[in-house]
Design a protein around this motif. Structure first.
Motif, PDB file in Angstrom:
ATOM      1  N   ARG A 169       0.833  -0.837  -0.224  1.00  0.00           N
ATOM      2  CA  ARG A 169       0.135   0.165  -0.255  1.00  0.00           C
ATOM      3  C   ARG A 169       1.174   1.387  -0.284  1.00  0.00           C
ATOM      4  NH1 ARG A 169      -4.763  -1.760   0.352  1.00  0.00           N
ATOM      5  NH2 ARG A 169      -6.228   1.056   0.646  1.00  0.00           N
ATOM      6  N   PRO A 170       1.969   1.481  -0.929  1.00  0.00           N
ATOM      7  CA  PRO A 170       2.132   3.013  -0.953  1.00  0.00           C
ATOM      8  C   PRO A 170       1.255   3.673  -1.279  1.00  0.00           C
ATOM      9  CG  PRO A 170       2.407   1.143  -3.206  1.00  0.00           C
ATOM     10  CD  PRO A 170       1.617   1.031  -2.362  1.00  0.00           C
ATOM     11  N   ASP A 171       1.961   5.174  -1.126  1.00  0.00           N
ATOM     12  CA  ASP A 171       0.886   6.587  -1.310  1.00  0.00           C
ATOM     13  C   ASP A 171       2.097   6.767  -3.156  1.00  0.00           C
ATOM     14  OD1 ASP A 171       0.984   6.819   1.288  1.00  0.00           O
ATOM     15  OD2 ASP A 171       2.942   7.549   2.071  1.00  0.00           O
ATOM     16  N   VAL A 172       3.174   6.351  -3.505  1.00  0.00           N
ATOM     17  CA  VAL A 172       3.129   6.061  -4.701  1.00  0.00           C
ATOM     18  C   VAL A 172       3.327   5.789  -5.196  1.00  0.00           C
ATOM     19  CG1 VAL A 172       4.378   7.764  -6.353  1.00  0.00           C
ATOM     20  CG2 VAL A 172       3.627   9.166  -4.042  1.00  0.00           C
ATOM     21  N   VAL A 173       3.530   5.361  -6.540  1.00  0.00           N
ATOM     22  CA  VAL A 173       4.642   4.096  -7.513  1.00  0.00           C
ATOM     23  C   VAL A 173       4.896   4.940  -8.148  1.00  0.00           C
ATOM     24  CG1 VAL A 173       4.100   2.581  -9.229  1.00  0.00           C
ATOM     25  CG2 VAL A 173       3.084   2.576  -7.223  1.00  0.00           C
ATOM     26  N   LEU A 174       6.044   4.673  -8.820  1.00  0.00           N
ATOM     27  CA  LEU A 174       7.130   4.948 -10.238  1.00  0.00           C
ATOM     28  C   LEU A 174       7.126   4.138 -10.944  1.00  0.00           C
ATOM     29  CD1 LEU A 174      10.315   6.902  -8.513  1.00  0.00           C
ATOM     30  CD2 LEU A 174       8.349   8.063  -9.148  1.00  0.00           C
ATOM     31  N   MET A 175       6.252   4.443 -12.029  1.00  0.00           N
ATOM     32  CA  MET A 175       6.309   3.166 -13.636  1.00  0.00           C
ATOM     33  C   MET A 175       6.711   4.206 -14.585  1.00  0.00           C
ATOM     34  SD  MET A 175       3.702   0.846 -13.856  1.00  0.00           S
ATOM     35  CE  MET A 175       2.415   0.921 -12.525  1.00  0.00           C
ATOM     36  N   ASP A 176       7.025   2.500 -15.442  1.00  0.00           N
ATOM     37  CA  ASP A 176       7.794   2.623 -15.908  1.00  0.00           C
ATOM     38  C   ASP A 176       6.656   2.314 -17.608  1.00  0.00           C
ATOM     39  OD1 ASP A 176       9.488   2.257 -18.363  1.00  0.00           O
ATOM     40  OD2 ASP A 176      10.207   0.741 -18.102  1.00  0.00           O
ATOM     41  N   ILE A 177       6.598   2.622 -18.468  1.00  0.00           N
ATOM     42  CA  ILE A 177       5.685   2.709 -19.197  1.00  0.00           C
ATOM     43  C   ILE A 177       5.845   1.248 -19.828  1.00  0.00           C
ATOM     44  CG2 ILE A 177       4.367   3.597 -21.487  1.00  0.00           C
ATOM     45  CD1 ILE A 177       5.252   6.348 -20.625  1.00  0.00           C
ATOM     46  N   HIS A 178       7.177   1.325 -20.358  1.00  0.00           N
ATOM     47  CA  HIS A 178       7.097  -0.234 -21.210  1.00  0.00           C
ATOM     48  C   HIS A 178       7.787  -1.311 -20.104  1.00  0.00           C
ATOM     49  CE1 HIS A 178       7.179   2.053 -24.752  1.00  0.00           C
ATOM     50  NE2 HIS A 178       7.849   2.808 -24.389  1.00  0.00           N
ATOM     51  N   LEU A 179       6.764  -1.955 -19.723  1.00  0.00           N
ATOM     52  CA  LEU A 179       7.245  -3.795 -18.867  1.00  0.00           C
ATOM     53  C   LEU A 179       6.488  -4.734 -20.170  1.00  0.00           C
ATOM     54  CD1 LEU A 179       4.437  -2.318 -15.970  1.00  0.00           C
ATOM     55  CD2 LEU A 179       6.937  -2.489 -16.115  1.00  0.00           C
ATOM     56  N   PRO A 180       7.648  -5.937 -20.088  1.00  0.00           N
ATOM     57  CA  PRO A 180       7.830  -7.001 -20.630  1.00  0.00           C
ATOM     58  C   PRO A 180       6.544  -7.561 -20.684  1.00  0.00           C
ATOM     59  CG  PRO A 180       8.837  -7.404 -17.968  1.00  0.00           C
ATOM     60  CD  PRO A 180       8.087  -5.913 -18.345  1.00  0.00           C
ATOM     61  N   ASP A 181       5.355  -7.178 -20.357  1.00  0.00           N
ATOM     62  CA  ASP A 181       4.200  -8.682 -20.050  1.00  0.00           C
ATOM     63  C   ASP A 181       2.377  -7.830 -19.725  1.00  0.00           C
ATOM     64  OD1 ASP A 181       4.665  -7.181 -17.475  1.00  0.00           O
ATOM     65  OD2 ASP A 181       3.672  -9.127 -16.423  1.00  0.00           O
ATOM     66  N   ARG A 182       3.191  -6.317 -19.582  1.00  0.00           N
ATOM     67  CA  ARG A 182       1.286  -5.401 -19.489  1.00  0.00           C
ATOM     68  C   ARG A 182       2.228  -3.612 -19.774  1.00  0.00           C
ATOM     69  NH1 ARG A 182      -3.593  -6.044 -17.040  1.00  0.00           N
ATOM     70  NH2 ARG A 182      -3.025  -8.302 -17.309  1.00  0.00           N
ATOM     71  N   SER A 183       1.673  -3.238 -20.499  1.00  0.00           N
ATOM     72  CA  SER A 183       2.066  -1.944 -20.448  1.00  0.00           C
ATOM     73  C   SER A 183       2.099  -0.972 -19.518  1.00  0.00           C
ATOM     74  CB  SER A 183       1.609  -0.822 -21.657  1.00  0.00           C
ATOM     75  OG  SER A 183       0.112  -0.727 -21.372  1.00  0.00           O
ATOM     76  N   GLY A 184       2.983  -0.225 -18.974  1.00  0.00           N
ATOM     77  CA  GLY A 184       2.478   0.354 -17.433  1.00  0.00           C
ATOM     78  C   GLY A 184       1.365   1.396 -17.226  1.00  0.00           C
TER      79      GLY A 184
END
Length: 88
Positions: free
Chosen positions: A47-62
């Motif tokens: 349960r983080p407050d913030v996520v730093l998310m990559d757009i290009h993930l190997p199994d699904r887009s960010g």
């Protein structure tokens, strides 16, 4: 304390982002995931407050990963983090 999760498939970049978060007073990294499958388990658990998310993930887009995570955690804030070599 602001709780941050990192979702990034490149291990070097993931480790760097974790180190940057941990170096800042008032922030802690609660989980670091290499793909969306891992994120779907770890992010709700920590349960983080913030996520730093990559757009290009190997199994699904960010973007798709963000949509699914924010369905479960509507208060979650997401910052998209990505690099493109194409300057256009």
């Amino acid at each position: 304390m602001t709780r941050v999760a990192v979702i990034e498939d490149q291990s070097t970049t993931r480790k760097m982002l974790v180190e940057l978060v941990e170096a800042e007073p008032g922030y802690c990294c609660v989980c670091a995931c290499a793909n969306s499958r891992e994120a779907f388990v770890e992010v709700p658990k920590h349960r983080p407050d913030v996520v730093l998310m990559d757009i290009h993930l190997p199994d699904r887009s960010g973007i798709a990963c963000t949509a699914k995570l924010t369905e479960k955690l509507p208060e979650l804030q997401v910052i998209m983090v990505t690099v493109y070599n194409d300057t256009d």
